[in-house]
Design a protein around this motif. Structure first.
Motif: not given
Length: 404
Positions: A366-373, A386-393, A398-402
């Motif tokens: 599977x591929x799971x796409x969140x709101x950030x990398x 999984x931790x997500x990152x918004x990036x500098x710009x 960021x979020x912790x996803x379970x």
């Protein structure tokens, strides 16, 4: 159900006109089975003291996962892998280290909520009811439930990124931490210093512990084997520099012997036997500040946009999969599946599906796409963290996803 000691001492499109059946006997098959164990944690960087980044017998989502809950972290990045205990998740965000309740998804405590500087990089490690946290140039042992400090140890220099682990020994638990150009061993209960060993260069990445020896990489490319008494057994040089934590390959991972593998900054994976002899070396191409994993006799390494699977015995390539985009997000292995972050979370059959080299079919689960990398992913009790990152710009946070 394995105990924490058991876990810590473990030392893990198409094919053109060629039909799937015709490819079944080609390269890449290791006959891995789905995991059956759903009672495990991820208490330390690398999953265990050998940095296997694997729970080879564990259960985790193998099809499109369900989002159980998410927790907003209020930062641009997640800078280390989530550490997961029976009832808490610890997340490093660069500006803070946050403890989240596993059951409710609510924040328990954080150590520096008003910090605006990018100062926290390394993941904590947990043993018993205590979390050991690298806090710039201070090592702090905190109560896992309340976050209150039990003891602190100040160093003259910054603690190396990720350079912290805790080992259970017959003589008492030890904390190994690197600061400046030295490695320190401390009593886990009190923080008292046991020994200090100066090194050529600053230690980097989480050390590995196996058979009474500590394996320590430095920024300049030196790999040290240090005894539990603090003396140097051997030192080897990776000329291009070291770009991963050392990973122990045991006799269960290879046909003969055991030793340690590291990735070089030039994309070379090098394996040394237990005596420090360079046994094999495989060139993959580029390699960033990433990690490698070992499971089912297969070494997984990400190089640029490609995930490679190597035979742990001789370093020969079994298969490769294109991940579309380059990212510094190391793979992990749970059961018969490899999980790797990046622009999204990908789940890949550890046997690489069917095919030859990069010509694969059936490799994606599977591929799971969140709101950030997705910056890093770990697993516990059949779930992915999984931790997500918004990036500098990037917009948002960021979020912790379970995921389950």
């Amino acid at each position: 159900m394995p105990t924490r000691r058991d876990l810590l001492t473990r030392v893990g499109a198409g094919a053109g006109a060629v039909g799937t059946a015709a490819l079944a006997g080609c390269l890449g098959r290791v006959d891995a089975e789905p995991g059956t164990e759903d009672g495990y944690t991820w208490p330390t960087p690398g999953a265990d003291l050998g940095n296997s980044r694997a729970v080879a017998g564990g259960v985790a989502p193998r099809e499109d996962p369900t989002l159980e809950w998410r927790h907003e972290l209020g930062s641009a990045f997640v800078t280390a892998e989530p550490i997961v205990t029976d009832d808490a998740v610890l997340v490093t965000t660069g500006v803070d280290i946050v403890a989240v309740d596993r059951e409710t998804g609510e924040r328990r405590w954080s150590i520096d909520p008003d910090n605006e500087a990018y100062t926290y990089n390394g993941a904590p490690t947990v043993i018993g009811e205590r979390a050991y946290l690298p806090e710039v140039s201070t090592l702090t042992a905190r109560d896992l439930e309340t976050g209150e400090a039990d003891w602190t140890r100040e160093f003259d220099s910054t603690i190396g990124s990720g350079s912290l682990t805790v080992s259970e020994t017959d003589d008492g638990d030890r904390v190994y931490a690197a600061a400046g150009n030295a490695m320190y061993a401390l009593e886990a209960e009190s923080g008292d210093r046991l020994w200090e060993q100066e090194l050529l260069g600053s230690p980097r990445y989480t050390p590995a512990v196996y058979g009474g020896y500590l394996y320590v990489p430095t920024r300049g490319g030196e790999l040290y084997c240090i005894t539990e008494w603090g003396t140097v057994e051997w030192r080897r040089t990776i000329e291009a520099g070291i770009a991963s934590a050392p990973t122990i390959l045991t006799s269960e991972d290879r046909r003969t012997g055991h030793g340690v593998a590291v990735a070089g900054s030039d994309g070379t994976i090098t394996y040394f036997d237990i005596g420090g002899e360079r046994e094999w070396e495989t060139e993959l191409g580029s390699f960033g500040a990433d990690g490698i994993a070992i499971g089912h006799r297969t070494l997984l390494a990400r190089s640029g946009t490609t995930l490679y699977a190597l035979d742990a015995t001789d370093g020969d390539e079994r298969w490769r999969v294109d991940l579309d985009r380059s990212a510094e997000s190391p793979p992990i292995v749970v059961g018969d599946t490899v999980y790797v972050g990046g622009d999204r979370l990908r789940a890949i059959d550890i046997e690489g599906g069917y095919g030859v080299r990069s010509l694969r079919v059936g490799e994606r689960r599977f591929d799971y796409a969140g709101e950030g990398a997705v910056s890093a992913v770990t697993a516990a009790d059949g779930k992915l963290f999984a931790g997500t990152s918004a990036g500098w710009e990037g917009e948002g946070t960021t979020e912790l996803l379970v995921l389950s």
